[in-house]
Design a protein around this motif. Structure first.
Motif, PDB file in Angstrom:
ATOM      1  N   GLY A  67     184.917 130.427  71.423  1.00 36.79           N
ATOM      2  CA  GLY A  67     185.012 129.293  70.514  1.00 36.79           C
ATOM      3  C   GLY A  67     183.624 128.867  70.074  1.00 36.79           C
ATOM      4  N   SER A  68     183.550 127.736  69.360  1.00 32.89           N
ATOM      5  CA  SER A  68     182.253 127.222  68.918  1.00 32.89           C
ATOM      6  C   SER A  68     182.399 125.714  68.789  1.00 32.89           C
ATOM      7  CB  SER A  68     181.898 127.817  67.561  1.00 32.89           C
ATOM      8  OG  SER A  68     182.811 127.339  66.597  1.00 32.89           O
ATOM      9  N   PHE A  69     181.308 125.044  68.371  1.00 26.54           N
ATOM     10  CA  PHE A  69     181.403 123.607  68.148  1.00 26.54           C
ATOM     11  C   PHE A  69     182.498 123.272  67.139  1.00 26.54           C
ATOM     12  CE2 PHE A  69     176.725 122.905  69.479  1.00 26.54           C
ATOM     13  CZ  PHE A  69     177.129 122.808  70.803  1.00 26.54           C
ATOM     14  N   ASP A  70     182.747 124.218  66.236  1.00 24.92           N
ATOM     15  CA  ASP A  70     183.767 123.984  65.215  1.00 24.92           C
ATOM     16  C   ASP A  70     185.166 124.311  65.704  1.00 24.92           C
ATOM     17  OD1 ASP A  70     182.414 123.057  62.867  1.00 24.92           O
ATOM     18  OD2 ASP A  70     181.360 124.978  62.912  1.00 24.92           O
ATOM     19  N   ASN A  71     185.237 125.014  66.820  1.00 24.82           N
ATOM     20  CA  ASN A  71     186.529 125.539  67.236  1.00 24.82           C
ATOM     21  C   ASN A  71     186.738 125.367  68.729  1.00 24.82           C
ATOM     22  OD1 ASN A  71     188.869 126.924  67.588  1.00 24.82           O
ATOM     23  ND2 ASN A  71     187.973 128.967  67.300  1.00 24.82           N
ATOM     24  N   SER A  81     184.656 114.932  66.183  1.00 23.70           N
ATOM     25  CA  SER A  81     185.910 114.222  65.916  1.00 23.70           C
ATOM     26  C   SER A  81     187.021 115.205  65.587  1.00 23.70           C
ATOM     27  CB  SER A  81     185.726 113.157  64.830  1.00 23.70           C
ATOM     28  OG  SER A  81     185.339 113.757  63.645  1.00 23.70           O
ATOM     29  N   LYS A  82     186.634 116.344  64.987  1.00 26.09           N
ATOM     30  CA  LYS A  82     187.651 117.371  64.733  1.00 26.09           C
ATOM     31  C   LYS A  82     188.177 117.909  66.068  1.00 26.09           C
ATOM     32  CE  LYS A  82     187.266 121.487  62.770  1.00 26.09           C
ATOM     33  NZ  LYS A  82     186.568 122.514  62.004  1.00 26.09           N
ATOM     34  N   ALA A  83     187.238 118.182  66.974  1.00 26.46           N
ATOM     35  CA  ALA A  83     187.627 118.705  68.282  1.00 26.46           C
ATOM     36  C   ALA A  83     188.530 117.721  69.017  1.00 26.46           C
ATOM     37  CB  ALA A  83     186.375 118.984  69.113  1.00 26.46           C
ATOM     38  N   VAL A 114     186.403 121.012  78.473  1.00 25.52           N
ATOM     39  CA  VAL A 114     187.202 121.831  77.559  1.00 25.52           C
ATOM     40  C   VAL A 114     186.300 122.451  76.494  1.00 25.52           C
ATOM     41  CG1 VAL A 114     189.146 121.851  75.962  1.00 25.52           C
ATOM     42  CG2 VAL A 114     189.227 120.389  77.961  1.00 25.52           C
ATOM     43  N   TYR A 115     185.304 121.672  76.036  1.00 23.27           N
ATOM     44  CA  TYR A 115     184.364 122.194  75.028  1.00 23.27           C
ATOM     45  C   TYR A 115     183.590 123.382  75.604  1.00 23.27           C
ATOM     46  CZ  TYR A 115     183.118 120.546  70.338  1.00 23.27           C
ATOM     47  OH  TYR A 115     183.037 120.364  68.980  1.00 23.27           O
ATOM     48  N   ALA A 116     183.110 123.220  76.846  1.00 27.41           N
ATOM     49  CA  ALA A 116     182.351 124.303  77.483  1.00 27.41           C
ATOM     50  C   ALA A 116     183.232 125.541  77.649  1.00 27.41           C
ATOM     51  CB  ALA A 116     181.826 123.840  78.839  1.00 27.41           C
ATOM     52  N   ALA A 117     184.501 125.297  78.031  1.00 28.99           N
ATOM     53  CA  ALA A 117     185.423 126.429  78.189  1.00 28.99           C
ATOM     54  C   ALA A 117     185.634 127.131  76.855  1.00 28.99           C
ATOM     55  CB  ALA A 117     186.752 125.936  78.751  1.00 28.99           C
ATOM     56  N   PHE A 130     173.793 120.303  70.260  1.00 28.01           N
ATOM     57  CA  PHE A 130     174.910 119.363  70.308  1.00 28.01           C
ATOM     58  C   PHE A 130     175.792 119.516  69.079  1.00 28.01           C
ATOM     59  CE2 PHE A 130     171.064 117.526  72.125  1.00 28.01           C
ATOM     60  CZ  PHE A 130     171.479 117.357  73.433  1.00 28.01           C
ATOM     61  N   PRO A 131     177.096 119.294  69.273  1.00 30.22           N
ATOM     62  CA  PRO A 131     177.974 119.288  68.103  1.00 30.22           C
ATOM     63  C   PRO A 131     177.688 118.051  67.248  1.00 30.22           C
ATOM     64  CG  PRO A 131     179.190 118.667  70.078  1.00 30.22           C
ATOM     65  CD  PRO A 131     177.816 119.060  70.520  1.00 30.22           C
TER      66      PRO A 131
END
Lengths: 299, 386
Positions: free
Chosen positions: B223-227, B370-372, B214-217, B363-364
């Motif tokens: 998106g970004s590490f923050d989003n 934890s936000k993600a 999901v992060y990669a998507a 890396f995030p």
């Protein structure tokens, strides 16, 4: 294990002298011990964990209702309601389909058929988990044998949906219903039917006014059992539909043992407590109805 | 439950005592922790091989313990099978691998619930958030392997309580025989020809690789590490189009053709490819061109390990050239890859077989992660249900 109970070491002579038998509750002690250890302690641990929060940095624990609040909102609430809906629908369908099947077997008078159906039901009622999920995936999944063979995909068939999961659950719920309701059906006496027919009742009327009222408590009991089985099922759903069908057991697993969420264990325990409460509510409805039961069937 | 007779209070009390006795009587730890090292330190507090008086002394102490208890390590995961066999052969120490398919949370639970028992795991292989939280809870022993200084700064705990061991990128595995044209990016996955074929290996609220997917998507969709929200939106779109299938992909579902496209770590997908070849399946693995997300796991030693010397020797073995190359042969990217490449000790053949990536992984941070996770825990069910 031995417990330090009073009176167990009193010699029988002494009690005979006093003309008193050992108190009746002594016989229940082994059961109580077992229940306390196997059920009581975990239950206390769940309740305790559901209401406590560990501070990650200091390690201190304090009591709060936050977990319970969290477990009753957002996706957790959706999952809890989803589980109740799925269990209620599958249990109702399982009971509806299991009753006529059991009745057919009971009234067929064929010993061989009866033994075969009951044995098969015993096996199938306990068939679950990942093997069951995979059996259905290989048969009716997107690339399943039947799906491809019958071209089900064009008619909009999708195993990985709410109704697909209901179908899979029915696979073990119907046999379970057959197992639970068969003894009650055996208790319906031929004389009642004959008496009803002699008084001019039709078959439908006999069922409506005699058989079903007598069976009602057992039917309800079966429903409760089916509901419980579906409500607690986890592995089948996890392997087959992941989170496409929101279920509370899946949420508990995610929170309790995963590679992603950290520090959600107590919310998982709160969710377990919610499940216990739902099960308790179901039982609270069922028990009073059960009271008016055995009269007829045991007579 | 119990009728309230005065005697029952006594009964309940004695029951609790008996239960407590029964529960605590199992498996008290043997006293291995008292293995003295050269300068009077015990093995359990040794923070490097030097504390034992060098590698030979560490090996001797570990051999004396004779066993190593590991947990949640599948043999077919990143070549762990070869690492286990290699270690056993080299040092003659028996490895007990408990619940191979366990999760990071299971590992932490095993450590906390079995404090002081010999059944507690000696070493842990954890997702990075779990390593951080375990370190915070004081469950991990600080220990510097010989090559500790060579591990990149961003990939180790300054107190050496944990450090990254191996990692990989989110990749798209695809059954070349069933799928006409294999997708090479997240954007491709939305094409109508992949109806009902795209799977994750689990649920992103539970499985690390699905979370990474999901992060990669998200990275692929603005998106970004923050989003991470765009990642959720992407999967919601995938579900709506009918391409997403909620079945957890396993080697079995791949073989049956139920999950012909599976988003997973590249080392797992590449490992499957090797395994499937013998079954006549052509499993292609690519790292999506539009969303590259890498994640490493972390190694740590249980502070209360009942085999403290063996635990430390295991770490030394994992971070030796031999251990790191074994991971590489399992298509995982070991933490010391860059240094070994410079030093010329890297297994070049194995490195050449890895799926291609561009640039270096970033890396995030823990906060971003934890936000993600919160966003996913709240929104995943909604995105793919119905």
């Amino acid at each position: 294990m031995t417990t330090a109970l009073p009176r167990t070491d009193v010699a029988p002579v002494a009690s005979a002298k006093r003309r008193r038998r050992a108190p009746g509750w002594l016989a229940v002690v082994p059961l109580l011990v077992f229940v306390t250890i196997a059920f009581g302690l975990p239950a206390v641990a769940i309740v305790n964990g559901a209401f406590s929060v560990d501070d990650a940095t200091t390690g201190a624990t304090h009591y709060t209702g936050a977990n319970l609040t969290a477990s009753l909102q957002g996706p957790y609430l959706t999952a809890l309601l989803g589980s109740v809906k799925l269990s209620a629908i599958s249990a109702a369908l399982g009971a509806l389909l299991g009753l006529p099947l059991a009745q057919a077997v009971v009234s067929s008078r064929s010993r061989w058929l009866r033994e075969a159906v009951l044995t098969a039901s015993g096996v199938l009622a306990n068939f679950g988990g990942v093997p069951l999920a995979f059996a259905f995936v290989a048969t009716l999944g997107n690339a399943g044998v039947l799906t491809v063979h019958l071209g089900l995909k064009d008619s909009g068939w999708d195993l990985y949906s709410f109704w697909g999961l209901v179908l899979v659950y029915l696979y073990f719920l119907i046999p379970l219903m057959v197992l639970t309701i068969t003894p009650a059906l055996d208790g319906l006496r031929a004389q009642w039917r004959e008496a009803a027919l002699n008084n001019g009742a039709t078959g439908v009327q006999y069922w409506r006014h005699v058989a079903l009222p007598v069976l009602a408590p057992s039917l309800l009991g079966g429903l409760v059992l089916l509901f419980g089985s579906a409500f607690a099922a986890y592995a089948t759903a996890a392997a087959m539909v992941g989170s496409a069908v929101p279920l509370v057991t899946l949420q508990i697993a995610d929170a309790l043992s995963g590679n992603v969420l950290v520090g959600q264990e107590n919310v998982a325990l709160a969710l377990s407590l919610d499940m216990v409460l739902v099960a308790g509510l179901v039982m609270a409805v069922y028990l009073p109805l059960q009271r008016r039961s055995a009269r007829w069937l045991d007579a | 439950m119990i009728v309230s007779l005065p005697r029952n209070a006594v009964l309940g009390g004695s029951l609790a005592v008996v239960a407590a006795l029964a529960l605590s009587a199992c498996g008290a730890a043997p006293d291995n922790a008292s293995t003295k090292t050269k300068d009077g330190k015990t093995a359990a507090t040794a923070t490097s091989a030097a504390d034992f008086g060098g590698m030979d002394a560490l090996v001797k102490a570990a051999k004396k313990e004779g066993t190593l208890h590991i947990i949640a390590v599948p043999r077919d995961w990143a070549n762990y099978g070869a690492l286990i066999d290699g270690f056993q052969k080299k040092y003659g120490i028996k490895i007990e691998d408990e619940s191979p398919d366990g999760t990071s949370q299971d590992e932490i639970n095993a450590v906390t619930t079995r404090k002081g028992q010999d059944r507690a795991p000696d070493v842990l292989d954890l997702g990075s958030s779990f390593a951080l939280s375990a370190a915070q809870q004081g469950l991990l022993a600080p220990y510097k392997v010989a090559s500790y200084t060579e591990i990149p700064e961003a990939q180790k705990d300054p107190q050496a309580r944990w450090y990254n061991d191996y990692g990989g990128y989110i990749s798209i595995g695809c059954d070349d025989k069933r799928v006409k044209e294999c997708p090479t990016s997240f954007k491709d996955l939305l094409k109508p020809e992949y109806k009902g074929q795209v799977a994750l290996n689990g649920n992103p609220t539970k499985s690390g690789s699905a979370f990474g997917g999901v992060y990669a998507a998200a990275l692929a969709n603005g998106g970004s590490f923050d989003n991470i929200q765009p990642g959720l939106d992407f999967f919601a779109k995938l579900k709506k189009s009918g391409n997403y299938t909620p079945v957890e992909s396993t080697p079995a579902t791949v073989e049956k053709g139920e999950t012909p496209i599976s988003i997973d770590w590249d080392y797992l997908n590449a490992g499957y490819a090797k395994e499937f070849k013998s079954k006549g399946l052509d499993w292609k693995v690519v790292i999506p061109s539009d969303g590259q997300y890498a994640q490493y796991y972390s190694q740590a030693i249980n502070k209360d390990a009942s085999h403290p010397a063996a635990a430390r020797l295991w770490q030394e073995y994992l971070y030796s050239t031999e251990g790191q190359n074994l991971w590489l042969q399992g298509y995982a990217r070991p933490a010391l890859m860059a240094t070994m490449d410079k030093a010329g000790t890297l297994d070049k053949t194995a490195a050449a077989q890895l799926p291609k990536v561009t640039g270096t992984p970033s890396f995030p941070t823990e906060d971003q992660q934890s936000k993600a996770k919160t966003v996913i825990a709240q929104g995943w069910g909604k995105a793919v249900s119905g």
